[in-house]
Design a protein around this motif. Structure first.
Motif, PDB file in Angstrom:
ATOM      1  N   TYR A   1       3.679  -2.591   3.769  1.00 44.84           N
ATOM      2  CA  TYR A   1       3.813  -3.787   3.222  1.00 44.84           C
ATOM      3  C   TYR A   1       2.735  -4.934   4.211  1.00 44.84           C
ATOM      4  O   TYR A   1       3.219  -5.451   4.756  1.00 44.84           O
ATOM      5  CB  TYR A   1       5.104  -4.919   2.996  1.00 44.84           C
ATOM      6  N   LEU A   2       1.533  -5.504   4.137  1.00 47.71           N
ATOM      7  CA  LEU A   2       0.451  -5.902   4.623  1.00 47.71           C
ATOM      8  C   LEU A   2       0.730  -7.299   4.189  1.00 47.71           C
ATOM      9  O   LEU A   2       0.925  -7.877   3.092  1.00 47.71           O
ATOM     10  CB  LEU A   2      -0.836  -5.962   4.696  1.00 47.71           C
TER      11      LEU A   2
ATOM     12  N   ILE B   1       0.762  -1.274   0.171  1.00 50.30           N
ATOM     13  CA  ILE B   1       0.156  -0.054   0.500  1.00 50.30           C
ATOM     14  C   ILE B   1       0.779   1.314   0.214  1.00 50.30           C
ATOM     15  O   ILE B   1       1.538   1.215   1.023  1.00 50.30           O
ATOM     16  CB  ILE B   1      -0.863   0.389   1.013  1.00 50.30           C
ATOM     17  N   ASP B   2       1.124   2.161  -1.227  1.00 58.32           N
ATOM     18  CA  ASP B   2       2.137   3.625  -1.172  1.00 58.32           C
ATOM     19  C   ASP B   2       1.208   4.314  -0.550  1.00 58.32           C
ATOM     20  O   ASP B   2      -0.407   4.204  -0.664  1.00 58.32           O
ATOM     21  CB  ASP B   2       1.727   4.305  -2.935  1.00 58.32           C
ATOM     22  N   ASN B   3       2.006   5.282   0.517  1.00 56.02           N
ATOM     23  CA  ASN B   3       0.358   6.347   0.472  1.00 56.02           C
ATOM     24  C   ASN B   3       0.024   5.472   2.060  1.00 56.02           C
ATOM     25  O   ASN B   3      -0.889   6.888   1.713  1.00 56.02           O
ATOM     26  CB  ASN B   3       0.191   7.215   0.023  1.00 56.02           C
ATOM     27  N   ALA B   4       0.372   4.479   2.656  1.00 53.20           N
ATOM     28  CA  ALA B   4      -0.613   4.461   3.970  1.00 53.20           C
ATOM     29  C   ALA B   4      -0.281   4.661   4.768  1.00 53.20           C
ATOM     30  O   ALA B   4      -1.367   5.076   5.705  1.00 53.20           O
ATOM     31  CB  ALA B   4       0.270   3.089   4.175  1.00 53.20           C
ATOM     32  N   PHE B   5      -0.095   6.141   4.679  1.00 48.40           N
ATOM     33  CA  PHE B   5       0.160   7.168   6.020  1.00 48.40           C
ATOM     34  C   PHE B   5       1.271   8.478   5.760  1.00 48.40           C
ATOM     35  O   PHE B   5       2.348   8.189   4.818  1.00 48.40           O
ATOM     36  CB  PHE B   5       0.773   6.368   7.572  1.00 48.40           C
ATOM     37  N   PRO B   6       1.341   9.640   6.293  1.00 47.65           N
ATOM     38  CA  PRO B   6       1.716  10.825   5.372  1.00 47.65           C
ATOM     39  C   PRO B   6       3.266  10.930   5.584  1.00 47.65           C
ATOM     40  O   PRO B   6       3.836  10.319   6.634  1.00 47.65           O
ATOM     41  CB  PRO B   6       0.940  11.788   5.789  1.00 47.65           C
ATOM     42  N   GLN B   7       4.106  11.323   4.525  1.00 49.14           N
ATOM     43  CA  GLN B   7       5.611  11.090   4.448  1.00 49.14           C
ATOM     44  C   GLN B   7       5.511  11.878   5.960  1.00 49.14           C
ATOM     45  O   GLN B   7       6.449  12.453   6.305  1.00 49.14           O
ATOM     46  CB  GLN B   7       5.465  12.702   3.501  1.00 49.14           C
ATOM     47  N   GLU B   8       4.977  13.292   6.591  1.00 50.68           N
ATOM     48  CA  GLU B   8       5.288  13.964   7.572  1.00 50.68           C
ATOM     49  C   GLU B   8       5.076  13.616   8.929  1.00 50.68           C
ATOM     50  O   GLU B   8       5.961  13.354   9.698  1.00 50.68           O
ATOM     51  CB  GLU B   8       4.097  15.192   7.940  1.00 50.68           C
ATOM     52  N   LEU B   9       4.721  12.270   8.855  1.00 51.86           N
ATOM     53  CA  LEU B   9       4.467  11.352  10.121  1.00 51.86           C
ATOM     54  C   LEU B   9       6.073  10.773  10.357  1.00 51.86           C
ATOM     55  O   LEU B   9       6.508  10.163  10.738  1.00 51.86           O
ATOM     56  CB  LEU B   9       3.018  10.420   9.792  1.00 51.86           C
ATOM     57  N   ALA B  10       6.375  10.045   8.843  1.00 52.83           N
ATOM     58  CA  ALA B  10       7.191   9.380   8.821  1.00 52.83           C
ATOM     59  C   ALA B  10       9.049  10.236   8.831  1.00 52.83           C
ATOM     60  O   ALA B  10       9.061  10.065   9.684  1.00 52.83           O
ATOM     61  CB  ALA B  10       8.015   8.989   7.300  1.00 52.83           C
ATOM     62  N   ASP B  11       8.432  11.675   8.704  1.00 50.71           N
ATOM     63  CA  ASP B  11       9.741  12.460   9.229  1.00 50.71           C
ATOM     64  C   ASP B  11       9.807  13.109  10.735  1.00 50.71           C
ATOM     65  O   ASP B  11      10.497  13.054  10.839  1.00 50.71           O
ATOM     66  CB  ASP B  11       9.108  14.442   8.295  1.00 50.71           C
ATOM     67  N   GLN B  12       8.313  13.062  11.090  1.00 46.91           N
ATOM     68  CA  GLN B  12       8.708  13.471  13.007  1.00 46.91           C
ATOM     69  C   GLN B  12       8.977  11.974  13.588  1.00 46.91           C
ATOM     70  O   GLN B  12       9.669  12.159  14.103  1.00 46.91           O
ATOM     71  CB  GLN B  12       7.273  13.469  12.846  1.00 46.91           C
ATOM     72  N   GLY B  13       8.764  10.909  12.390  1.00 46.97           N
ATOM     73  CA  GLY B  13       9.467   9.277  13.610  1.00 46.97           C
ATOM     74  C   GLY B  13      10.602   9.081  13.159  1.00 46.97           C
ATOM     75  O   GLY B  13      11.551   8.420  14.423  1.00 46.97           O
ATOM     76  N   ARG B  14      11.041   9.785  12.151  1.00 49.89           N
ATOM     77  CA  ARG B  14      12.378   9.846  11.567  1.00 49.89           C
ATOM     78  C   ARG B  14      13.778  10.393  12.957  1.00 49.89           C
ATOM     79  O   ARG B  14      14.142  10.109  13.385  1.00 49.89           O
ATOM     80  CB  ARG B  14      12.679  10.014  10.531  1.00 49.89           C
ATOM     81  N   ALA B  15      12.712  11.683  12.878  1.00 43.69           N
ATOM     82  CA  ALA B  15      13.377  12.885  14.238  1.00 43.69           C
ATOM     83  C   ALA B  15      13.791  11.746  15.332  1.00 43.69           C
ATOM     84  O   ALA B  15      14.764  11.360  15.969  1.00 43.69           O
ATOM     85  CB  ALA B  15      12.610  13.608  14.109  1.00 43.69           C
TER      86      ALA B  15
ATOM     87  N   LEU C   1      -1.278 -10.112  11.490  1.00 46.15           N
ATOM     88  CA  LEU C   1      -0.593 -10.265   9.749  1.00 46.15           C
ATOM     89  C   LEU C   1       0.685  -9.835  10.015  1.00 46.15           C
ATOM     90  O   LEU C   1       0.781  -9.488  11.535  1.00 46.15           O
ATOM     91  CB  LEU C   1      -1.365  -9.071   9.117  1.00 46.15           C
ATOM     92  N   LEU C   2       1.579  -9.409   9.420  1.00 46.55           N
ATOM     93  CA  LEU C   2       2.708  -9.566   9.663  1.00 46.55           C
ATOM     94  C   LEU C   2       3.010  -8.166   8.690  1.00 46.55           C
ATOM     95  O   LEU C   2       2.366  -8.181   7.508  1.00 46.55           O
ATOM     96  CB  LEU C   2       4.064 -10.262   9.165  1.00 46.55           C
ATOM     97  N   MET C   3       3.778  -7.219   9.185  1.00 47.53           N
ATOM     98  CA  MET C   3       3.370  -5.623   8.852  1.00 47.53           C
ATOM     99  C   MET C   3       5.219  -5.258   8.506  1.00 47.53           C
ATOM    100  O   MET C   3       5.707  -4.970   9.438  1.00 47.53           O
ATOM    101  CB  MET C   3       2.638  -4.889   9.176  1.00 47.53           C
ATOM    102  N   LEU C   4       5.117  -4.503   7.428  1.00 48.19           N
ATOM    103  CA  LEU C   4       6.234  -3.812   7.013  1.00 48.19           C
ATOM    104  C   LEU C   4       6.491  -2.472   7.105  1.00 48.19           C
ATOM    105  O   LEU C   4       5.707  -2.242   5.662  1.00 48.19           O
ATOM    106  CB  LEU C   4       7.099  -4.213   6.395  1.00 48.19           C
ATOM    107  N   PHE C   5       6.777  -1.369   8.360  1.00 48.27           N
ATOM    108  CA  PHE C   5       5.784  -0.460   7.839  1.00 48.27           C
ATOM    109  C   PHE C   5       7.218   0.639   7.502  1.00 48.27           C
ATOM    110  O   PHE C   5       8.408   0.616   8.222  1.00 48.27           O
ATOM    111  CB  PHE C   5       5.884   0.600   9.148  1.00 48.27           C
ATOM    112  N   LEU C   6       7.575   1.350   6.434  1.00 46.10           N
ATOM    113  CA  LEU C   6       8.381   1.962   5.721  1.00 46.10           C
ATOM    114  C   LEU C   6       8.579   3.911   5.960  1.00 46.10           C
ATOM    115  O   LEU C   6       7.595   4.417   6.102  1.00 46.10           O
ATOM    116  CB  LEU C   6       8.682   1.944   4.192  1.00 46.10           C
ATOM    117  N   PHE C   7       9.902   4.158   7.103  1.00 52.70           N
ATOM    118  CA  PHE C   7       9.558   4.812   7.548  1.00 52.70           C
ATOM    119  C   PHE C   7      11.248   5.891   6.997  1.00 52.70           C
ATOM    120  O   PHE C   7      10.985   7.108   7.233  1.00 52.70           O
ATOM    121  CB  PHE C   7       9.818   4.927   9.108  1.00 52.70           C
ATOM    122  N   SER C   8      11.224   5.556   5.447  1.00 51.41           N
ATOM    123  CA  SER C   8      12.976   5.915   5.142  1.00 51.41           C
ATOM    124  C   SER C   8      12.097   5.751   3.696  1.00 51.41           C
ATOM    125  O   SER C   8      11.802   4.666   3.529  1.00 51.41           O
ATOM    126  CB  SER C   8      14.126   5.499   5.849  1.00 51.41           C
ATOM    127  N   ASP C   9      13.116   6.173   2.375  1.00 49.60           N
ATOM    128  CA  ASP C   9      13.054   5.800   1.355  1.00 49.60           C
ATOM    129  C   ASP C   9      13.827   4.315   1.301  1.00 49.60           C
ATOM    130  O   ASP C   9      15.239   4.205   1.806  1.00 49.60           O
ATOM    131  CB  ASP C   9      13.024   6.982  -0.152  1.00 49.60           C
TER     132      ASP C   9
END
Length: 264
Positions: free
Chosen positions: A209-210, A24-38, A142-150
């Motif tokens: 990825y679900l 699933i592309d764009n499953a959560f916003p880039q802004e959340l990924a940026d905040q999480g990476r910080a 489910l097994l889930m893979l959440f990408l917080f970076s490209d």
């Protein structure tokens, strides 16, 4: 869910049943990924602008339940997808995203790149090789893979053995509710259910990825230049999965197991 558009098409659900995963592309916003990476960068103790501080191939970080992680795991599109794959009301909302194995560019082998299935119960055993899985996937929906970076092909994307969940289901079925330990699987299936087909979990930050809980997957060495941030939480069941329902109303997760046993 009434009034909610489905997240997944019929073709995607069919692919989930046969291949064992859906992206699933764009499953959560880039802004959340940026905040999480910080938050994650601060927890690593490394400097994002100074690769000389990246001294380990993997830094494993503890449980993360801050708002960016909770929000990323509970977007409307993901809730709709959970409903479609597991069944409405059959799963528990995510309180966070658990642990993060943060992978740095390195030629060193962290010793964690073997093929495996994630265990779903028996976690009271002190040796993780005694943790277990059974044919009804007790404890994991489910097994889930959440990408917080490209994540590109050189950035240590998770390797996936396409269709391996069907072989794992057939292997687990004769063991009944007790299932098998990870130790059993290593001894019984040294090929780790090799289907001859492999996919890579690549994508932009915000991709999820679900995966079927029986999907065989593996980490790999990081050959790129940018640090990889990914969470790999389970979706926990609110009610146990069933592979023998009187009403025949099976979720795609359950139906995949039934398809595997019918083929066997």
């Amino acid at each position: 869910m009434p009034g909610t558009l489905p997240a997944l098409s019929a073709a995607q659900i069919d692919a989930f049943i046969t291949d064992g995963f859906v992206r699933i592309d764009n499953a959560f916003p880039q802004e959340l990924a940026d905040q999480g990476r910080a938050i994650l960068w601060a927890a690593t103790g490394c400097n994002p602008d100074d690769p000389s501080t990246w001294t380990q191939p993997v830094v494993r970080l503890g449980n993360f339940t801050q708002p960016p992680f909770r929000d990323a795991a509970n977007t409307p599109v993901l809730h709709a997808a959970y409903d479609q794959l597991v069944g409405e009301g059959h799963w528990l909302p995510q309180g966070g995203l658990g642990t993060f194995p943060v992978r740095f560019p390195s030629s060193a082998d962290a010793g964690d790149t073997g093929w495996h299935v994630d265990a779903s119960f028996g976690f009271d055993a002190p040796d993780f090789l005694d943790w277990r899985a059974n044919v009804s996937s007790r404890g994991r929906a489910l097994l889930m893979l959440f990408l917080f970076s490209d994540v590109g092909e050189d950035d240590a994307p998770t390797r996936i053995r396409v269709g391996s969940h069907l072989e794992v289901a057939r292997y687990l079925a004769p063991a009944g509710d007790a299932g098998h330990s990870l130790r059993d699987m290593i001894a019984d299936r040294p090929d780790w259910f090799d289907t001859g087909r492999e996919a890579l979990a690549t994508g932009r930050a915000g991709t999820v990825y679900l995966c079927h809980p029986f999907l065989v997957h593996a980490a790999q060495l990081h050959r790129g230049t940018r640090v990889k941030f990914m969470a790999q939480p389970p979706l926990l069941p609110k009610v146990p999965l069933q592979i023998d329902r009187a009403d025949g109303n099976y979720s795609p997760v359950e139906l995949a197991i039934r398809v595997a046993l019918d083929q066997g």
